[in-house]
Structures are given as structure tokens and as C-alpha cells.
Design an enzyme around this catalytic site. Sequence first.
Site, mmCIF file in Angstrom:
data_model
loop_
_atom_site.group_PDB
_atom_site.id
_atom_site.type_symbol
_atom_site.label_atom_id
_atom_site.label_comp_id
_atom_site.label_asym_id
_atom_site.label_seq_id
_atom_site.Cartn_x
_atom_site.Cartn_y
_atom_site.Cartn_z
ATOM 1 C CB CYS A 99 -0.883 -0.029 1.347
ATOM 2 S SG CYS A 99 -2.180 -1.254 1.161
ATOM 3 N N PRO A 100 0.421 2.232 -0.724
ATOM 4 C CG PRO A 100 0.446 4.575 -1.396
ATOM 5 C CD PRO A 100 1.233 3.499 -0.549
#
Length: 161
Positions: A99-100
Site C-alpha cells: 500500500c498505497p
Amino acid sequence: MKMGMDMVNVVLDMKGLSCPRPLIGAKRMVDELAAGQVLLLISDCPGTQDDLFAWAKLTGNQILKAEKMPDGGTGYHIQKGEGHAHNANVTLDIRGAVCPGPIVEAKKLLNGMQTGEVLKLVSDCPGVQSDIGGWASATGMTVLETAEAAAGVHEFYIRKG
């Protein structure tokens, strides 16, 4: 053909064929069944059982029972699962990205898609589940369905708003 408590809708005899052919045959047949219907796959390949159970776990289908058949081989009663209610126009399998990353890539893809189209996002990033809801509502996307495909692997069906 009635067998015990299970109603069998289709019988597929794959005796004499080596793996992975019984699994491939079963997959083709199960794909044609309606949810809840049962395929009886008969196979004498020793690897069929492991292949089937691994496949069933990934696809949401269920092995109701395995039994020795009178004419040889093992009979596997496979019930088609509900499957996913949504068909994706595009699939983004981004396992391994942290992530992201998954949301950034999903955003890029969705930007090029038509309103109402559905993206299936597959991710194993632990934070993606908590991030996706807020991101979708902030950007006008709709999360139609979330499913855990395997341990730590999530599938999100996202409709472009």
C-alpha cells in the site's frame, strides 16, 4: 441419478486420464452448472484429490464427499458455489505490491474505464482493506463486493461512479 443425500446433476468419468486432466474437465463442467448443482467426478489419478481440494478452496466450490466407486476410481461430489455476484470488466491482480500501490494502480485503471464498469482488484497488502472504503467513497467509486479469496488475499469489486 440419486446417490444418498446428494442429488447429482452431471457425471464426468475421467478414469484412465492422468492429472491435471480430471481437474480441467471438472472445472469446465462446474463452470456450466448453476450454483448449488452437483458434479460427480470419477477419477483414478492419485493426485486428483489434492488438486480438487486446492481448486475448490480458491473458487468457492465445495467437495461434498469423496467415495470409492464400485467400478474403480474415486467419486468426488463437487457442488458449485455461489461464485461472485459481479462480473468484472477488468481485473487487476496486484499481489505483492504494498500500500498505497494497489489503490494507486486501481485509480489509474478506473480513470480509463467507462462509468458503470467494474474493476476486480486482487491484493494481499494488509492495509488495503481498511483503505479501500474511504478511497472509494472519496472518489465516487462503489465497492460492490469484498471477498477473501485466500488467506490474506482480498478481492474487491469496484464500480466506477
